[in-house]
Write a protein that holds these residues in place. Structure first.
Motif, PDB file in Angstrom:
ATOM      1  N   ASN A   6       0.842  -1.198   0.000  1.00  0.00           N
ATOM      2  CA  ASN A   6       0.000   0.000   0.000  1.00  0.00           C
ATOM      3  C   ASN A   6       0.880   1.252   0.000  1.00  0.00           C
ATOM      4  OD1 ASN A   6       0.951  -0.312   2.627  1.00  0.00           O
ATOM      5  ND2 ASN A   6      -0.921   0.475   3.565  1.00  0.00           N
ATOM      6  N   ALA A  40       0.666  -5.703   2.644  1.00  0.00           N
ATOM      7  CA  ALA A  40      -0.487  -4.907   3.063  1.00  0.00           C
ATOM      8  C   ALA A  40      -1.713  -5.811   3.168  1.00  0.00           C
ATOM      9  CB  ALA A  40      -0.736  -3.787   2.059  1.00  0.00           C
ATOM     10  N   GLU A  44      -6.203  -2.609   2.728  1.00  0.00           N
ATOM     11  CA  GLU A  44      -5.216  -1.575   2.390  1.00  0.00           C
ATOM     12  C   GLU A  44      -4.886  -1.587   0.900  1.00  0.00           C
ATOM     13  OE1 GLU A  44      -2.696  -1.302   6.574  1.00  0.00           O
ATOM     14  OE2 GLU A  44      -2.239  -2.922   5.153  1.00  0.00           O
TER      15      GLU A  44
END
Length: 182
Positions: A6, A40, A44
Motif C-alpha cells: 500500500n 499490506a 489496504e
C-alpha cells in the motif's frame, strides 16, 4: 507495476499517466493472513487501488495465485464485492487476471519447508511440467469468479495467466488467437 503493498505515496507526487498501470495483487483475507504476512492487508490494497485510480492512474487487478480450499468461492466473491464497493469507476480497471496456484518441483521443495497447508490440495503434473489443481476444479472456480466480476462490469478485460486454450474455451467460448486479442 504490480504490488501487494500500500506504499503509493510517491505515485501521488507525480503527474498521473493513464499509460502507467498500477497492478494490485489480491487474495482472500484468509490467504493474505496465512501466506502474505508481511504485505499490506486486503483492505489496504483495495484502498490504495482506489486512491491511485481516483488520482488518475490506470489499475489492474491480479487474482494470482488463486488457492482452492473449502469455502474459497464464497471468500473470493467477498473480495470482488469489496473491490467493486470501493472502486465505482470501473473504467480505471484496464484488466483483471486470474491464475490458479501452480508450482514446479523446485518450488515444491521450498514450500514444504515453509508451509505444508499450501500443498494440501490435489495436484496433477501438467504438460509444462508444473503442478496444478485438476482442470475441472480450476474451471469451476474461474467460472464463479468471472461471473462475480462480470456482474459488476462486462467491459473489463479478464484473462487467465498460464492457462491452456481449453480452459479459456470452457469459460469464454473461445481462446485468444494472439496476444493482441487479449
Amino acid at each position: 507495476m504490480k504490488t501487494k503493498s500500500n506504499n503509493i505515496d510517491n505515485l501521488l507526487n507525480l503527474k498521473p499517466n493513464k499509460k502507467i498501470v498500477i497492478g494490485f495483487s489480491l487474495n482472500t483475507n484468509r490467504m493474505v493472513e496465512e501466506f502474505e504476512k508481511n504485505s499490506a492487508s486486503l483492505g489496504e490494497r483495495i484502498n490504495s487501488a482506489k486512491t491511485v485510480s481516483e488520482y488518475g492512474y490506470s489499475i489492474s487487478i491480479h487474482f494470482d495465485p488463486i488457492i482452492i480450499y473449502e469455502e474459497c468461492a464464497k471468500e473470493y466473491k467477498k473480495v470482488i464485492e469489496l473491490l467493486f464497493s470501493e472502486i465505482k469507476e470501473t473504467n480505471s480497471i484496464v484488466w483483471i487476471s486470474l491464475g490458479a496456484f501452480r508450482y514446479s518441483n523446485e518450488l515444491k521443495k521450498q514450500i514444504k519447508v515453509a508451509s505444508s497447508s499450501l500443498l494440501s490440495g490435489e495436484f496433477v503434473k501438467s504438460l509444462d511440467g508444473k503442478y496444478r489443481y485438476f482442470k475441472p476444479q480450476r474451471i469451476s472456480l474461474y467460472s464463479e469468479i468471472v461471473d462475480n466480476i462480470t456482474s459488476y462490469s462486462k467491459k473489463i478485460p479478464i484473462y487467465f495467466c498460464m492457462e491452456s486454450n481449453d480452459v479459456w474455451e470452457n469459460i469464454f467460448g473461445s481462446a485468444p488467437s494472439s496476444i493482441n486479442n487479449l
